[in-house]
Each structure stands twice: as structure tokens, then as C-alpha cells.
Design an enzyme around this catalytic site. Structure first.
Site, PDB file in Angstrom:
ATOM      1  N   TYR A  44       0.653  -0.926   0.129  1.00  0.00           N
ATOM      2  CA  TYR A  44      -0.339  -0.143   0.403  1.00  0.00           C
ATOM      3  C   TYR A  44       0.742   1.305   0.202  1.00  0.00           C
ATOM      4  CZ  TYR A  44      -2.734   3.380   2.656  1.00  0.00           C
ATOM      5  OH  TYR A  44      -3.146   4.940   2.702  1.00  0.00           O
ATOM      6  N   LYS A  45       1.787   1.297   1.011  1.00  0.00           N
ATOM      7  CA  LYS A  45       2.918   2.610   1.109  1.00  0.00           C
ATOM      8  C   LYS A  45       3.777   1.847   1.018  1.00  0.00           C
ATOM      9  CE  LYS A  45       2.777   4.574   5.428  1.00  0.00           C
ATOM     10  NZ  LYS A  45       2.112   5.058   6.598  1.00  0.00           N
ATOM     11  N   TYR A  76     -11.722  -2.333   4.736  1.00  0.00           N
ATOM     12  CA  TYR A  76     -11.572  -2.947   6.460  1.00  0.00           C
ATOM     13  C   TYR A  76     -12.998  -4.724   6.261  1.00  0.00           C
ATOM     14  CZ  TYR A  76     -10.113   1.698   7.521  1.00  0.00           C
ATOM     15  OH  TYR A  76      -9.394   3.060   8.274  1.00  0.00           O
ATOM     16  N   HIS A  90     -12.151   8.031  11.590  1.00  0.00           N
ATOM     17  CA  HIS A  90     -11.151   8.357  10.365  1.00  0.00           C
ATOM     18  C   HIS A  90     -10.853   9.902   9.866  1.00  0.00           C
ATOM     19  CE1 HIS A  90      -8.505   7.413   6.642  1.00  0.00           C
ATOM     20  NE2 HIS A  90      -8.013   6.444   7.032  1.00  0.00           N
ATOM     21  N   ASP A  92     -10.411  13.011   7.921  1.00  0.00           N
ATOM     22  CA  ASP A  92     -11.531  13.255   6.371  1.00  0.00           C
ATOM     23  C   ASP A  92     -11.483  13.590   5.257  1.00  0.00           C
ATOM     24  OD1 ASP A  92     -10.358  15.651   6.601  1.00  0.00           O
ATOM     25  OD2 ASP A  92     -12.388  17.202   6.953  1.00  0.00           O
ATOM     26  N   THR A 123      -5.198  16.230  10.007  1.00  0.00           N
ATOM     27  CA  THR A 123      -4.663  17.564  10.456  1.00  0.00           C
ATOM     28  C   THR A 123      -3.230  16.941   9.415  1.00  0.00           C
ATOM     29  OG1 THR A 123      -4.027  15.808  12.305  1.00  0.00           O
ATOM     30  CG2 THR A 123      -5.257  18.011  12.659  1.00  0.00           C
ATOM     31  N   ASP A 205      22.942  -7.294 -26.672  1.00  0.00           N
ATOM     32  CA  ASP A 205      22.822  -8.231 -25.182  1.00  0.00           C
ATOM     33  C   ASP A 205      23.740  -9.140 -25.658  1.00  0.00           C
ATOM     34  OD1 ASP A 205      22.486  -9.047 -22.658  1.00  0.00           O
ATOM     35  OD2 ASP A 205      20.889 -10.367 -23.634  1.00  0.00           O
TER      36      ASP A 205
END
Ligand code: SPV
Ligand code: MG
Length: 433
Positions: A44-45, A76, A90, A92, A123, A205
Site C-alpha cells: 500500500y505504502k 476493512y 477516520h 476526512d 491534520t 545483449d
């Protein structure tokens, strides 16, 4: 009866914004934290700097948290149906963007039993962004990056790698992410292909690029990425040279090197027997593997042996005999290659190899047998799937078409719709490290 509350977290950096939303959630009722597992965080991150157990301890120690449970998917749904919390809390910030489908699903599942979503203003914390950047920078440090392939293999049944041959393709491998069916997908690692590295430099190559040139490409990719690197080192060259080169490769922070059992002027495998190719003897290649292993300094690094028997029509028995001999000589993994569209010979090899060797990582490069899904490979005992050349093969026709369009019209506007605005391309490029 007191109410129950559910929140999901992935982070390994906890700041004041997290603790204040946790306090607000705890005021609504008994708070359960669903903590994303390492595998989900990595897809995910970014790869978590702290593993699940350590992150769980961090959250358990926060006032207001009554328990921490694993959340095995970005979705979830499973945990909500299991725990049926009265509230999900959660920030927003997920009303738009990447997480919006996850939010929509949370609302739908809460509606099934009358639960409620409570959102607080998000925040934005510069301090958090700074810490996040420094965590990412940690992941790029050679000693930390090197071991990540081994960690990923212990965490997931199947690891994927995509070709990268410069900084920009490295960034595509690093950053491309899709969300599908409540799951995020990213490539786990990068393959520095001899074919694509040579092609990008306009060369054949045939092991023509010397090791310094190849390692310069690796360095360029490492400079802007954090994911583990698997290096295609062709035949590995002479044993006397290989023992020096493998040390340099390991020290740079590469996670694995793959060498193929061919000799002399190696040609790309996809030519098969249309060109003259010679396979190394089992004895000589085993000696190269043993010498290479002896030169290594860490336990993190993989020396993977690549078998060319099926490419050269030497048969399944030869491929298997070599696989077992190479493992005995010290190879940490086996790559089996094929140039057939039909995956039957690859599947047969996997079954016969796995009947004896239960754990040795097995690698495939599905360029020709490209209809096989990752799930199918995983079921057949494969551990690493390498998409070895697709970025080069897709960029080349696009560039050629644009060049032809400009020449045809003697003006650039007709080519514009085929071109991405540079603003979007540079959005990939990190501003600081
Ligand atoms: C490469 O990507 O350089 C490889 C894989 O060696 S293949 O081209 O299929 O031989
Ligand atoms: Mg190659």
C-alpha cells in the site's frame, strides 16, 4: 452497554495528530485498532521500517487503545463484519483520492448492521512528512535495502520484480501502484536486465557492457529508489573476475545476483538455438557458484543460478540435474527459463523441483509464457516473478511512433496527444532526499 469503536492504522511513525484522533475515538467507546499487516503496508505504502509486532506494541501503549488486531487487507470489510463496531473513526482526508473506494466500502458495510462512520478534520503535519521522508531515505541505505528481498520472501508467497534500466524506469518501478478489489498492488523489487540495459545504450545483449557500466546503471537506479534490486549478471564472466565483482555488487546493496550457465560470447536466451550458444559444464558452473558464495560477506544476499537447458533444448532431465547440483554447490535460488509460449515445461520443472527442494526460491521470467497469472505461479511453487523487459518494449514503439508522426507532419502538434505533459512526468521525481 458501552459502544465499540474501530480505527485502522498502517504507520510506523506516531505523532500528535494520531494520538489526538485516538483520544477522540476512545471517548466514543471501547477502541480496537486494526493494524495493517506488513505485507499490506508494503503493497500500500512502502516497506515498513518497524515490523507488525513492534508497531502493535506502539499502539497498545497509547492511552485509550483497548486492543490491537491485525487487518489483513486494505479493505476493512472482513474486520468490520467480524467485530461489528458501532463506530469507525477516520480523518476526512479519504473522501477523495486513492482511499475513496475503501471509504465507500466502509460505509456500505457499516450500513449492513447500522454502524456509523465518524470523521474528524485531517491534520496535515509537516513534522510527519519530514519523518516519513527520512524513513524512506533509511530504506535506500545499502545495508538496509539489501536484506529486504529476503524479508519480502519470508512475508509473501510470491515476490514480483519489474525491469528498470535507468533512474526514470526505476521511479516507475518504485512508485506505480494500483488499487483493485480492496487491495493495492505494487512491484516488490526491480530487475536490472542485461537485455534492457544494453538496449537502452543501443548495444547488443552479448555481455558487451562491462561490469562498471552495469553497476553505473544500478547506482543510477539506487540513487532515486528504495526497493530491492535483482541484478542480471549474465554468465558472471570468468570465475577469477566473478569473485571480485560479486563482492562489489553485494556491498552496493543489491539483494540478489542471477548468473546463467552459459559460456563464451553469451547471446540473449530469447534467440534460443537460432544463434550459437554454449552451455557451461555442470562442474565448471558449480565451481563458479561455490567460489561466488565464498566471497560473500552477508547472509542477506542471494546468489541465484539460472538454468538454460530448456532454452537450448537439452531436456527436462538435464535441467533438473543441474538444478539439484547448483543448489548443492551453494546457489540460494534457481531461475528456470523457457522460450515457449506454452508454460507446460515450466510447470513440469516446478513440480519436479519442488518435489525434492521445498524451500529454495524458484524464479521465472514469463516473457513468452505470459498468460500465466501470479496466483498460478505461486500455486506451483514459484517465489519470484520477473517482468524482464516490458517497460522497454512499451516505450520503444511509443517513441518511434512520435518520431514518425513529427517527420510526417513536419510539425509537432499531431504528436501532442501521444505525449504526457512534462508536469506529470516530473511529479515522479523526488525533490529532496
Ligand atoms: C534479461 O532480461 O536480460 C534476461 C532475461 O536475461 S531474457 O531476456 O529472457 O533472457
Ligand atoms: Mg540478460
Amino acid at each position: 452497554m458501552s459502544k465499540t469503536v474501530y480505527m485502522c492504522f498502517s504507520t510506523d511513525v506516531i505523532h500528535g495528530g494520531h494520538t489526538s484522533i485516538i483520544q477522540k475515538a476512545a471517548e466514543l467507546g471501547e477502541l480496537t485498532i486494526g493494524l495493517l499487516t506488513d505485507e499490506v503496508v508494503a503493497s500500500y505504502k512502502r516497506y515498513p521500517v518497524l515490523r507488525y509486532e513492534e508497531r502493535a506494541k506502539l499502539f497498545e501503549s497509547i492511552k485509550g487503545v483497548s486492543r490491537v488486531v491485525p487487518q489483513y487487507t486494505l479493505s476493512y470489510a472482513d474486520n468490520l463484519r467480524k467485530f461489528k463496531p458501532d463506530y469507525v473513526v477516520h480523518g476526512d482526508d479519504w473522501k477523495t483520492g486513492f482511499q475513496k473506494p475503501i471509504r465507500d466500502e466502509v460505509i456500505a458495510v457499516l450500513n449492513e448492521y447500522g454502524g456509523q462512520l465518524v470523521e474528524y478534520p485531517y491534520t496535515h503535519r509537516e513534522e510527519y512528512e519530514r519523518l516519513e521522508r527520512s524513513q524512506r531515505a533509511q530504506l535506500a541505505i545499502p545495508d538496509i535495502r539489501r536484506g529486504r528481498l529476503r524479508e519480502l520472501l519470508s512475508m509473501k508467497p510470491l515476490v514480483t520484480a519489474i525491469e528498470a534500466h535507468n533512474g526514470l524506469t526505476g521511479l516507475i518501478a518504485e512508485k506505480t501502484k494500483v488499487l483493485k478489489d480492496g487491495k493495492t498492488h505494487q512491484f516488490d523489487a526491480m530487475w536490472v536486465s542485461s537485455l534492457c540495459d544494453s538496449t537502452a545504450k543501443g548495444k547488443p545483449d552479448i555481455e558487451l557492457l562491462d561490469m562498471s557500466t552495469r553497476l553505473h546503471t544500478v547506482d543510477e537506479i539506487m540513487d532515486v529508489t528504495t526497493k530491492p534490486i535483482i541484478l542480471d549478471a549474465d554468465t558472471g564472466g570468468l570465475i577469477e573476475h566473478f569473485v571480485y565483482n560479486i563482492k562489489t555488487i553485494e556491498r552496493m546493496g543489491v539483494s540478489a545476483v542471477i548468473i546463467e550457465d552459459k559460456t563464451g560470447l553469451k547471446k540473449n536466451s530469447l534467440f534460443g538455438n537460432d544463434v550459437v550458444q554454449t552451455q557451461d559444464s555442470i562442474e565448471n558452473f558449480c565451481a563458479k557458484l561455490t567460489a561466488g558464495k565464498a566471497a560473500l560477506k552477508t547472509k542477506d544476499f542471494f546468489l541465484i543460478a539460472r538454468i538454460e537447458s530448456l532454452i537450448l533444448d537439452k531436456g527436462m532431465d538435464d535441467a533438473l540435474k543441474r538444478a539439484f547440483a547448483y543448489v548443492k554447490a551453494g546457489a540460494n535460488g534457481i531461475m528456470i527459463h523457457s522460450r515457449r509460449k506454452d508454460p507446460a515445461e515450466i510447470f513440469e520443472f516446478c513440480a519436479k523441483f519442488r518435489a525434492t527442494e521445498k524451500c529454495v526460491p524458484l524464479v521465472v521470467v514469463p516473457t513468452t509464457f505470459n498468460s500465466v497469472t501470479e496466483d498460478e505461479f505461486a500455486r506451483r511453487g514459484v517465489n519470484i516473478v520477473i517482468y524482464a523487459n516490458q517497460l522497454t518494449r512499451s516505450a520503444f514503439p511509443a517513441m518511434k511512433k512520435v518520431a514518425e508522426t513529427i517527420l510526417t507532419h513536419r510539425c509537432a502538434i499531431e504528436a501532442d496527444e501521444m505525449c504526457m505533459p512534462f508536469k506529470e512526468i516530473i511529479a515522479l521525481i523526488p525533490e529532496d532526499y
